[in-house]
Design an enzyme around this catalytic site. Sequence first.
Site, PDB file in Angstrom:
ATOM      1  N   ASP A   1       1.198  -1.246   0.085  1.00 33.37           N
ATOM      2  CA  ASP A   1       0.046   0.036  -0.053  1.00 33.37           C
ATOM      3  C   ASP A   1       1.137   1.487   0.144  1.00 33.37           C
ATOM      4  O   ASP A   1       1.887   1.239   1.276  1.00 33.37           O
ATOM      5  CB  ASP A   1      -0.951  -0.229   1.280  1.00 33.37           C
ATOM      6  CG  ASP A   1      -1.798  -0.795   1.323  1.00 33.37           C
ATOM      7  OD1 ASP A   1      -1.026  -2.691   1.673  1.00 33.37           O
ATOM      8  OD2 ASP A   1      -3.277  -0.642   1.368  1.00 33.37           O
TER       9      ASP A   1
ATOM     10  N   GLU B   1      -4.108   2.147  -3.467  1.00 35.88           N
ATOM     11  CA  GLU B   1      -5.113   2.745  -2.886  1.00 35.88           C
ATOM     12  C   GLU B   1      -5.114   3.994  -1.561  1.00 35.88           C
ATOM     13  O   GLU B   1      -5.919   4.633  -1.169  1.00 35.88           O
ATOM     14  CB  GLU B   1      -6.621   1.737  -2.489  1.00 35.88           C
ATOM     15  CG  GLU B   1      -5.897   0.690  -0.701  1.00 35.88           C
ATOM     16  CD  GLU B   1      -7.416   0.841   0.170  1.00 35.88           C
ATOM     17  OE1 GLU B   1      -8.532   0.984  -0.569  1.00 35.88           O
ATOM     18  OE2 GLU B   1      -6.608   0.877   0.851  1.00 35.88           O
TER      19      GLU B   1
ATOM     20  N   HIS C   1     -10.536   1.753  -0.405  1.00 41.22           N
ATOM     21  CA  HIS C   1     -10.722   3.096  -0.214  1.00 41.22           C
ATOM     22  C   HIS C   1     -11.019   3.581  -1.863  1.00 41.22           C
ATOM     23  O   HIS C   1     -10.973   5.063  -1.992  1.00 41.22           O
ATOM     24  CB  HIS C   1      -9.485   4.237   0.215  1.00 41.22           C
ATOM     25  CG  HIS C   1      -8.824   4.098   1.784  1.00 41.22           C
ATOM     26  ND1 HIS C   1     -10.618   4.521   2.581  1.00 41.22           N
ATOM     27  CD2 HIS C   1      -8.413   3.345   2.577  1.00 41.22           C
ATOM     28  CE1 HIS C   1     -10.299   4.639   3.951  1.00 41.22           C
ATOM     29  NE2 HIS C   1      -8.903   3.458   3.661  1.00 41.22           N
TER      30      HIS C   1
ATOM     31  N   HIS D   1      -7.000  -7.929  -0.285  1.00 41.41           N
ATOM     32  CA  HIS D   1      -7.133  -6.916   0.537  1.00 41.41           C
ATOM     33  C   HIS D   1      -7.895  -7.240   2.121  1.00 41.41           C
ATOM     34  O   HIS D   1      -8.860  -6.750   1.798  1.00 41.41           O
ATOM     35  CB  HIS D   1      -7.412  -5.763   0.161  1.00 41.41           C
ATOM     36  CG  HIS D   1      -6.792  -4.391   0.461  1.00 41.41           C
ATOM     37  ND1 HIS D   1      -5.668  -3.424   0.454  1.00 41.41           N
ATOM     38  CD2 HIS D   1      -7.746  -3.064   1.358  1.00 41.41           C
ATOM     39  CE1 HIS D   1      -6.012  -2.579   1.067  1.00 41.41           C
ATOM     40  NE2 HIS D   1      -6.875  -2.266   1.809  1.00 41.41           N
TER      41      HIS D   1
END
Length: 240
Positions: free
Chosen positions: A8, A39, A68, A122
């Site tokens: 991430d 994200e 997100h 995720h």
Amino acid sequence: MHILFLGDVVGRTGRDAVVAALPKLRAGLRADLVVVNAENASHGFGLAPEMAREMFAAGADVITLGNHAWDRKELVPYIAETPRLLRPLNFPPGTPGAGSTAVELSRYRLGGTVAAVVLDFHAEASSEKMAYGHSFDGQASLIVGTHTHTPTADHQILPGGTAYQTDAGMCGDYDSVIGMQKEGAASRFWRKLPGERLAPADGAATICGVFVETDDATGLARRIEPVRQGGRLSQTLPAV
């Protein structure tokens, strides 16, 4: 083939670090496929189209998202026309964008339909990620977790040949609470109130991810090693 997966990307410091380092990192690892989870790239929440374009230009073949995905509304039309930008696969039918994509790798012709399969899982729970990895062992080249922003030390090749790590970690400032400024994040736990909107930490970023080498004949993994470059964490870069 060589696969580089980066965890991430959090805020400007993570975004700038990835964009600056990725061309050299890709060349040094001789990566055939680069996947980046981005994200959290926009102030920690979501991704803007111009940020995605920067990462593609720096060498990302695929960008993945997560919870997100829709925090930046301007991403909706962009993701609909950008097949290499992926939202979660388990969104309902009719959701803009796609949850999977195929990247052409002209150097590899395995006799099958694809050279490699990479799954970004995720999720919050490490048990859920582990269970998924074992359930689909042998059906993917790499199953790697994202979302918890902390690199785990369990990189391994599962019995069926799938490379696995519970979480790739984040590309961001580790003098933080999962990439966000530590004072505001910590006070939420003590005060039990939301407080001000969290903001990304802006110190030096560590680029975190995994490197996988696959067998050209099977598409399964022969090697998996962590990648950590820059910032505060111990440094490790696979030899190629």
